[in-house]
Design a protein around this motif. Structure first.
Motif, PDB file in Angstrom:
ATOM      1  N   ILE A  15       0.693  -1.014   0.084  1.00 17.78           N
ATOM      2  CA  ILE A  15       0.111  -0.172  -0.090  1.00 17.78           C
ATOM      3  C   ILE A  15       0.850   1.146  -0.053  1.00 17.78           C
ATOM      4  O   ILE A  15       0.595   2.302  -0.546  1.00 17.78           O
ATOM      5  N   ALA A  16       1.888   1.278   0.851  1.00 18.62           N
ATOM      6  CA  ALA A  16       2.828   2.345   0.932  1.00 18.62           C
ATOM      7  C   ALA A  16       3.684   2.646  -0.350  1.00 18.62           C
ATOM      8  O   ALA A  16       3.788   3.814  -0.650  1.00 18.62           O
ATOM      9  N   VAL A  17       4.145   1.712  -1.143  1.00 20.32           N
ATOM     10  CA  VAL A  17       4.887   2.158  -2.321  1.00 20.32           C
ATOM     11  C   VAL A  17       4.341   3.075  -3.184  1.00 20.32           C
ATOM     12  O   VAL A  17       4.805   3.943  -3.792  1.00 20.32           O
ATOM     13  N   PRO A  18       2.992   2.744  -3.790  1.00 18.88           N
ATOM     14  CA  PRO A  18       2.346   3.458  -4.706  1.00 18.88           C
ATOM     15  C   PRO A  18       2.184   5.079  -4.280  1.00 18.88           C
ATOM     16  O   PRO A  18       2.197   5.975  -4.858  1.00 18.88           O
ATOM     17  N   PHE A  19       1.850   4.911  -2.909  1.00 19.89           N
ATOM     18  CA  PHE A  19       1.574   6.488  -2.233  1.00 19.89           C
ATOM     19  C   PHE A  19       2.779   7.124  -2.246  1.00 19.89           C
ATOM     20  O   PHE A  19       2.967   8.277  -2.726  1.00 19.89           O
ATOM     21  N   LEU A  20       4.195   6.255  -1.937  1.00 23.28           N
ATOM     22  CA  LEU A  20       5.390   7.051  -2.123  1.00 23.28           C
ATOM     23  C   LEU A  20       5.826   7.547  -3.607  1.00 23.28           C
ATOM     24  O   LEU A  20       6.393   8.576  -3.549  1.00 23.28           O
ATOM     25  N   ARG A  24       6.468  11.523  -4.450  1.00 25.93           N
ATOM     26  CA  ARG A  24       7.461  11.869  -5.071  1.00 25.93           C
ATOM     27  C   ARG A  24       7.414  12.321  -6.469  1.00 25.93           C
ATOM     28  O   ARG A  24       7.860  13.664  -6.747  1.00 25.93           O
ATOM     29  N   GLN A  25       6.346  11.990  -7.224  1.00 23.27           N
ATOM     30  CA  GLN A  25       6.005  12.740  -8.511  1.00 23.27           C
ATOM     31  C   GLN A  25       5.584  14.034  -8.206  1.00 23.27           C
ATOM     32  O   GLN A  25       5.751  14.931  -8.977  1.00 23.27           O
ATOM     33  N   PHE A  26       4.357  14.012  -7.266  1.00 24.53           N
ATOM     34  CA  PHE A  26       3.901  15.377  -6.917  1.00 24.53           C
ATOM     35  C   PHE A  26       5.011  16.138  -6.704  1.00 24.53           C
ATOM     36  O   PHE A  26       4.984  17.440  -7.071  1.00 24.53           O
ATOM     37  N   VAL A  27       5.917  15.930  -5.610  1.00 23.79           N
ATOM     38  CA  VAL A  27       6.804  17.011  -5.352  1.00 23.79           C
ATOM     39  C   VAL A  27       7.755  17.308  -6.403  1.00 23.79           C
ATOM     40  O   VAL A  27       8.011  18.492  -6.730  1.00 23.79           O
ATOM     41  N   TYR A  28       8.211  16.504  -7.362  1.00 28.64           N
ATOM     42  CA  TYR A  28       8.983  16.801  -8.462  1.00 28.64           C
ATOM     43  C   TYR A  28       8.248  17.662  -9.373  1.00 28.64           C
ATOM     44  O   TYR A  28       8.864  18.669  -9.705  1.00 28.64           O
ATOM     45  N   SER A  29       7.266  17.338  -9.604  1.00 24.12           N
ATOM     46  CA  SER A  29       6.324  18.316 -10.566  1.00 24.12           C
ATOM     47  C   SER A  29       6.033  19.666  -9.913  1.00 24.12           C
ATOM     48  O   SER A  29       6.060  20.769 -10.411  1.00 24.12           O
ATOM     49  N   TYR A  30       5.971  19.862  -8.622  1.00 25.70           N
ATOM     50  CA  TYR A  30       5.806  20.941  -7.965  1.00 25.70           C
ATOM     51  C   TYR A  30       7.278  21.812  -8.061  1.00 25.70           C
ATOM     52  O   TYR A  30       7.088  23.101  -8.317  1.00 25.70           O
TER      53      TYR A  30
END
Length: 169
Positions: A15-20, A24-30
């Motif tokens: 469950i945690a891997v997709p969330f992470l 991560r993708q959100f932070v890099y996009s931001y």
């Protein structure tokens, strides 16, 4: 079914891997978006500074036009005093605006320097060619006539700056 003591940990990891990954993708996009925004603001600021530089240099060129120079200072000055004050004024204003060369192309800055030097040269040449009995009014008249009979290098330079500014912006 085989029950393992590691099953709850595996389930939590699953469950945690997709969330992470999504986090991560959100932070890099931001971060990427913020960098683009910062770059845009930097370019906008540089553009405003460049426009301001063109305005200041154009104002300098307008001020050193002979038609504007002859209206400066008291009419009761001696010709050599007037020449000294005009030369001092031109050089001071040029020095004040020298930092604007950072925002102009090298070619344009050279044209501005040439305008200043040509104006100073014309001032001195006119003074040297006048007789000692000439008044300040005579000097101003001859100075204007010499400029009008020659190349209008100041107006040409202003027009070149206007064209360059349109191209850059």
């Amino acid at each position: 079914m085989i029950e393992s003591p590691y099953f709850p940990y595996a389930f939590a990891l699953l469950i945690a891997v997709p969330f992470l990954i999504y986090t991560r993708q959100f932070v890099y996009s931001y971060i990427k978006f913020k960098k683009q925004e910062l770059n845009f603001l930097t370019v906008k600021g540089q553009s405003e500074q460049r426009i301001h530089a063109y305005e200041r240099i154009t104002l300098f060129l307008e001020r050193i036009k002979p038609a504007n120079l002859v209206t400066k200072f008291d009419e009761n000055l001696a010709t050599h005093e007037y020449l000294f004050l005009i030369e001092k004024t031109i050089n001071e204003e040029f020095d004040y605006n020298a930092s604007q060369q950072l925002y102009l192309t090298k070619n344009s800055w050279n044209k501005v320097v040439n305008c200043k030097n040509n104006t100073l040269h014309l001032l001195h040449k006119t003074y040297e060619n006048l007789s000692n009995e000439s008044t300040l009014q005579d000097y101003k008249t001859v100075f204007l006539m010499n400029y009008m009979n020659g190349e209008d290098y100041i107006s040409t330079c202003i027009e070149d700056l206007r064209k360059e500014n349109l191209i850059i912006n």
